[in-house]
Design a protein around this motif. Structure first.
Motif, PDB file in Angstrom:
ATOM      1  N   ILE A   1       1.380   6.743   8.741  1.00 47.47           N
ATOM      2  CA  ILE A   1       1.350   7.907   7.863  1.00 47.47           C
ATOM      3  C   ILE A   1      -0.051   8.517   7.830  1.00 47.47           C
ATOM      4  CG2 ILE A   1       1.555   8.602   5.441  1.00 47.47           C
ATOM      5  CD1 ILE A   1       3.972   6.606   5.324  1.00 47.47           C
TER       6      ILE A   1
ATOM      7  N   ARG B   1      -3.777   3.297   5.070  1.00 49.82           N
ATOM      8  CA  ARG B   1      -3.498   4.664   5.450  1.00 49.82           C
ATOM      9  C   ARG B   1      -4.749   5.333   6.001  1.00 49.82           C
ATOM     10  NH1 ARG B   1      -0.090   8.108   1.206  1.00 49.82           N
ATOM     11  NH2 ARG B   1       0.960   6.077   1.188  1.00 49.82           N
TER      12      ARG B   1
ATOM     13  N   GLN C   1       9.102   2.639   1.788  1.00 46.24           N
ATOM     14  CA  GLN C   1       9.895   3.691   1.143  1.00 46.24           C
ATOM     15  C   GLN C   1       9.510   5.095   1.614  1.00 46.24           C
ATOM     16  OE1 GLN C   1       8.998   4.778  -2.835  1.00 46.24           O
ATOM     17  NE2 GLN C   1      11.121   4.802  -3.488  1.00 46.24           N
ATOM     18  N   LEU C   2       8.231   5.316   1.740  1.00 45.06           N
ATOM     19  CA  LEU C   2       7.740   6.641   2.142  1.00 45.06           C
ATOM     20  C   LEU C   2       8.217   7.061   3.525  1.00 45.06           C
ATOM     21  CD1 LEU C   2       3.984   7.302   1.298  1.00 45.06           C
ATOM     22  CD2 LEU C   2       5.884   8.906   1.234  1.00 45.06           C
TER      23      LEU C   2
ATOM     24  N   TYR D   1       5.073  14.335  -0.700  1.00 45.90           N
ATOM     25  CA  TYR D   1       5.685  14.105   0.604  1.00 45.90           C
ATOM     26  C   TYR D   1       7.104  14.647   0.718  1.00 45.90           C
ATOM     27  CZ  TYR D   1       1.748  11.142   1.793  1.00 45.90           C
ATOM     28  OH  TYR D   1       0.498  10.688   2.078  1.00 45.90           O
TER      29      TYR D   1
ATOM     30  N   SER E   1       0.890   2.991  -9.629  1.00 49.17           N
ATOM     31  CA  SER E   1      -0.102   2.073  -9.073  1.00 49.17           C
ATOM     32  C   SER E   1      -1.522   2.438  -9.506  1.00 49.17           C
ATOM     33  CB  SER E   1       0.008   2.017  -7.557  1.00 49.17           C
ATOM     34  OG  SER E   1      -0.174   3.287  -7.014  1.00 49.17           O
TER      35      SER E   1
ATOM     36  N   TYR F   1      10.466   9.873   4.050  1.00 53.23           N
ATOM     37  CA  TYR F   1      10.125  11.126   3.392  1.00 53.23           C
ATOM     38  C   TYR F   1       9.017  11.900   4.097  1.00 53.23           C
ATOM     39  CZ  TYR F   1      13.060   9.773  -0.496  1.00 53.23           C
ATOM     40  OH  TYR F   1      14.138   9.428  -1.270  1.00 53.23           O
TER      41      TYR F   1
ATOM     42  N   PHE G   1       6.455   2.090 -10.290  1.00 51.61           N
ATOM     43  CA  PHE G   1       5.524   2.258 -11.397  1.00 51.61           C
ATOM     44  C   PHE G   1       4.263   2.941 -10.895  1.00 51.61           C
ATOM     45  CE2 PHE G   1       3.369  -0.965  -9.366  1.00 51.61           C
ATOM     46  CZ  PHE G   1       4.184  -2.063  -9.189  1.00 51.61           C
TER      47      PHE G   1
ATOM     48  N   GLN H   1      -6.484  -3.319 -13.583  1.00 52.13           N
ATOM     49  CA  GLN H   1      -7.010  -4.405 -12.768  1.00 52.13           C
ATOM     50  C   GLN H   1      -8.539  -4.341 -12.643  1.00 52.13           C
ATOM     51  OE1 GLN H   1      -4.608  -5.952  -9.096  1.00 52.13           O
ATOM     52  NE2 GLN H   1      -6.032  -4.427  -8.376  1.00 52.13           N
TER      53      GLN H   1
ATOM     54  N   PHE I   1       3.008  -2.517  -1.814  1.00 44.11           N
ATOM     55  CA  PHE I   1       3.666  -3.723  -1.346  1.00 44.11           C
ATOM     56  C   PHE I   1       5.155  -3.479  -1.212  1.00 44.11           C
ATOM     57  CE2 PHE I   1       5.045  -3.855  -5.495  1.00 44.11           C
ATOM     58  CZ  PHE I   1       3.967  -3.841  -6.366  1.00 44.11           C
TER      59      PHE I   1
ATOM     60  N   HIS J   1       6.929  13.770   7.119  1.00 46.70           N
ATOM     61  CA  HIS J   1       7.415  14.807   8.004  1.00 46.70           C
ATOM     62  C   HIS J   1       6.733  14.708   9.363  1.00 46.70           C
ATOM     63  CE1 HIS J   1      10.046  18.237   7.999  1.00 46.70           C
ATOM     64  NE2 HIS J   1       9.201  18.809   8.829  1.00 46.70           N
TER      65      HIS J   1
ATOM     66  N   ASP K   1      -2.856  -7.260  -4.018  1.00 48.08           N
ATOM     67  CA  ASP K   1      -3.372  -6.298  -4.974  1.00 48.08           C
ATOM     68  C   ASP K   1      -2.192  -5.853  -5.836  1.00 48.08           C
ATOM     69  OD1 ASP K   1      -4.277  -4.093  -6.320  1.00 48.08           O
ATOM     70  OD2 ASP K   1      -5.345  -3.244  -4.618  1.00 48.08           O
ATOM     71  N   LEU K   2      -2.320  -6.021  -7.113  1.00 47.01           N
ATOM     72  CA  LEU K   2      -1.223  -5.670  -8.009  1.00 47.01           C
ATOM     73  C   LEU K   2      -0.876  -4.184  -7.948  1.00 47.01           C
ATOM     74  CD1 LEU K   2      -0.352  -8.182  -9.201  1.00 47.01           C
ATOM     75  CD2 LEU K   2      -1.720  -7.747 -11.213  1.00 47.01           C
ATOM     76  N   SER K   3      -1.851  -3.377  -7.554  1.00 48.20           N
ATOM     77  CA  SER K   3      -1.583  -1.941  -7.554  1.00 48.20           C
ATOM     78  C   SER K   3      -1.006  -1.476  -6.223  1.00 48.20           C
ATOM     79  CB  SER K   3      -2.851  -1.172  -7.900  1.00 48.20           C
ATOM     80  OG  SER K   3      -3.820  -1.341  -6.902  1.00 48.20           O
TER      81      SER K   3
ATOM     82  N   ILE L   1      -2.161   0.724 -12.740  1.00 44.22           N
ATOM     83  CA  ILE L   1      -2.409  -0.705 -12.562  1.00 44.22           C
ATOM     84  C   ILE L   1      -3.803  -0.937 -11.990  1.00 44.22           C
ATOM     85  CG2 ILE L   1      -1.658  -2.768 -11.334  1.00 44.22           C
ATOM     86  CD1 ILE L   1       1.151  -1.753 -11.535  1.00 44.22           C
ATOM     87  N   LYS L   2      -4.181  -0.062 -11.118  1.00 43.36           N
ATOM     88  CA  LYS L   2      -5.525  -0.180 -10.549  1.00 43.36           C
ATOM     89  C   LYS L   2      -6.580  -0.090 -11.645  1.00 43.36           C
ATOM     90  CE  LYS L   2      -8.180   1.528  -6.635  1.00 43.36           C
ATOM     91  NZ  LYS L   2      -8.702   0.144  -6.558  1.00 43.36           N
TER      92      LYS L   2
ATOM     93  N   SER M   1       9.356  -4.912  -9.485  1.00 42.78           N
ATOM     94  CA  SER M   1       9.587  -4.302  -8.178  1.00 42.78           C
ATOM     95  C   SER M   1       9.516  -2.774  -8.247  1.00 42.78           C
ATOM     96  CB  SER M   1      10.934  -4.763  -7.617  1.00 42.78           C
ATOM     97  OG  SER M   1      11.996  -4.303  -8.406  1.00 42.78           O
TER      98      SER M   1
ATOM     99  N   ILE N   1       9.893  -8.056  -3.672  1.00 40.47           N
ATOM    100  CA  ILE N   1       9.685  -8.502  -5.044  1.00 40.47           C
ATOM    101  C   ILE N   1      11.005  -8.561  -5.787  1.00 40.47           C
ATOM    102  CG2 ILE N   1       8.561  -7.926  -7.223  1.00 40.47           C
ATOM    103  CD1 ILE N   1       6.284  -6.793  -5.635  1.00 40.47           C
TER     104      ILE N   1
ATOM    105  N   LEU O   1       5.150   9.931  -4.109  1.00 37.97           N
ATOM    106  CA  LEU O   1       6.110  10.604  -3.251  1.00 37.97           C
ATOM    107  C   LEU O   1       6.097  12.122  -3.399  1.00 37.97           C
ATOM    108  CD1 LEU O   1       9.611   8.881  -3.142  1.00 37.97           C
ATOM    109  CD2 LEU O   1       8.432  10.048  -1.302  1.00 37.97           C
TER     110      LEU O   1
ATOM    111  N   SER P   1       8.538  -3.494  -2.460  1.00 34.27           N
ATOM    112  CA  SER P   1       9.251  -3.673  -3.711  1.00 34.27           C
ATOM    113  C   SER P   1      10.582  -4.398  -3.493  1.00 34.27           C
ATOM    114  CB  SER P   1       9.473  -2.331  -4.407  1.00 34.27           C
ATOM    115  OG  SER P   1      10.185  -1.468  -3.578  1.00 34.27           O
TER     116      SER P   1
END
Lengths: 337, 337
Positions: free
Chosen positions: A248, A219, A274-275, B278, B75, A278, B73, B82, A73, A280, A68-70, B78-79, B70, A78, B275, A75
DNA sequence: GTGAAAGCGCTAACAA
DNA sequence: TTGTTAGCGCTTTCAC
């Protein structure tokens, strides 16, 4: 829409001469070249890439197939792909596999629109990949096992990662460890679960089916699975979520019920998105060498495109990232809850 | 690499017949169709998409140009893109504009490889966009102002958003409000700053140049800008960061110095990235209607492709998302408006 | 150094 | 209903 024909005519040269001039061939005189370039400019000529690629039977671009492009994933992965693709002077496009055999991904995979592809999209079938992979159309898969002459796989050591996560929990005194599973047809998930089982076994902890909850790597799936665990009224000491996203979601579920992580329950994820650092509390998880996986994937494609004979399997190692979502259970009077 | 010629030969029909059969034309008899399909199957025939597109002068795909595949951006945006692209039966590819005029983005923009494009990539020049936009090649830009027959722009009301953020701070008793700016050539940034200035003015707070720090929209840029502010030894009461990434970098800087947000200093961001909710404390920020922006963008492209005459400008509204990064300063002597 | 010409693989008039 | 044929716009031998 001026074509090269128009340019040639305006410049007063043959089409082939115009082509050579525009592509910087050394056999064209400086004067002719200038004439052609000027003509191209005044006509605002832009080459038709499709025609050019068709004639050369080469596109100079490789495709990255994503679920899914959105997102969400990786990064870093990529980035790895992108870096070595551009370093090799190739173009990279990303496309989504939503829609299965009618997806953009399928189209790019089968219709010779790119020179090679990297698949990281569990929602595209093995058949499509298998059909697309032909001699001189290399595909590297990052999310499955597949045997074919033109398919190469780079995988992360999921079994080891699962083992690492489970062992970490056990070493900190946890015995009742639930596994919140990804989709049962997910290759990654199966391997992570295998690592979980092996760690349990090596530490003489019996596996209990009630503590395997099947979810879907999302999630909200993790949230629902955790709710279910809570509703059972018999929480384990720790939960190993098969990926961070679900973990999460799980945190959210616990928060809503006033259950403290890690004081009341420990949790560990997988992926190190990444999350993770961050949330808690910051999530302890298993890190995959994502950048390396991505860069290796393209690197393999270029080797194949360059005519090299290479291995079909590559496995990368995983590491545990210790943060704050796991507590230590004192081994003294071990009966909890 | 079987071609349609081979299929036709094996099936014992003409090339055109094979083409019609494969494309499901109604003028082909069931029997012939079956013959052709079988031939295609045994030869493992796959159409060459480039040849097909070249002939039809239509690719049925649209490109989404991003700064960097990467991320980071939006999402949601993009959704939106898409969803409506696939709903219209088109394909979507994403490509990066890293490399400027030699980037994949430039290639897809200029070489007629797609039917339309959406640009959300500040690192691609106006010239490239302008050159690419020609009759029947619609481009919608999400990150700049550009006037051209085939360019359409959808923008978020940045001025209003900047105003909202600043006003919110003022209403909570802050008077000394710094602005951590994005790159000074960024269109979005200029507009957000304008909103900041207007709010200041409307509330009779003089603008002080010392509280405009120029940065670059990145997390580390925000970190550095904040360090600089701290080093000045004269902190404002609040900081308006021109985007969330910088605000998050700023939080990090404060944390390292033991400065508490929001007790010691208030902060507000812009974008409402994932983010934002969070981080600690959760970041109050300005939300943009990203999904709507994305879906509107493609929608416009399809309208143009369908021959409609449409407006060239669209502006979407922004909202304030209240979280925990702003404190209320008690109005000691002055009264609130 | 430049030009004529043969296709790359496909679609779509048009003819039969 | 099926076949013949003329390109889409470009690259690249090969001859001059």
């Amino acid at each position: 829409m001026a074509t090269i024909k128009d340019v040639a005519k305006l410049a007063g040269v043959a089409i082939s001469t115009a082509s050579y001039a525009l592509n910087g061939s050394s056999k064209i005189s400086g004067e002719t070249k200038k004439k052609v370039e000027e003509a191209a400019k005044t006509l605002n000529y832009k080459k038709n890439g499709l025609a050019s690629d068709l004639k050369r039977t080469k596109t100079n671009t490789i495709a990255l197939i994503l679920t899914d492009l959105s997102g969400p994933f990786y990064s870093e992965l990529i980035k790895g792909v992108q870096d070595v693709t551009t370093a090799n002077g190739y173009d990279l496009i990303a496309c989504s596999s939503i829609g299965g055999s009618k997806s953009t991904a399928a189209k790019f995979l089968t219709e010779k629109r790119v020179d090679g592809a990297i698949i990281l999209a569990h929602n595209i079938s093995d058949e499509i990949a298998l059909e697309a992979a032909k001699h001189n159309f290399p595909i590297v898969v990052l999310d499955r096992h597949l045997e074919s002459e033109s398919i190469y796989q780079v995988e992360v050591d999921n079994v080891h990662g699962g083992y690492l996560a489970t062992e970490y929990l056990i070493k900190r005194g946890h015995k009742e460890i639930a596994y919140v599973s990804g989709p049962s047809n997910s290759h990654d998930n199966i391997l992570r679960f295998q690592g979980y089982m092996e760690a349990l076994e090596d530490n003489h902890i019996p596996y209990q089916p009630k503590w395997k909850i099947v979810s879907d790597f999302t999630r909200s799936g993790g949230y629902r699975a955790t709710k279910l665990l809570i509703a059972q009224n018999d929480l384990p000491e720790a939960i190993f979520y098969a990926n961070d996203e679900m973990a999460i979601g799980g945190m959210q579920a616990f928060k809503e019920k006033g259950i403290q992580v890690p004081d009341d329950i420990s949790m560990i994820g997988f992926d190190d998105i990444q999350l993770a650092e961050y949330v808690h509390p910051p999530l302890t998880t298993i890190q995959q060498p994502k950048y390396e996986a991505g860069s290796l994937a393209v690197h393999l494609i270029f080797q194949v495109l360059g005519g090299e004979k290479i291995n079909h399997h590559y496995k990368l190692t995983t590491d545990l990232i210790e943060r704050k979502s796991v507590r230590v259970i004192q081994p003294s009077s071990s009966t909890q809850g």
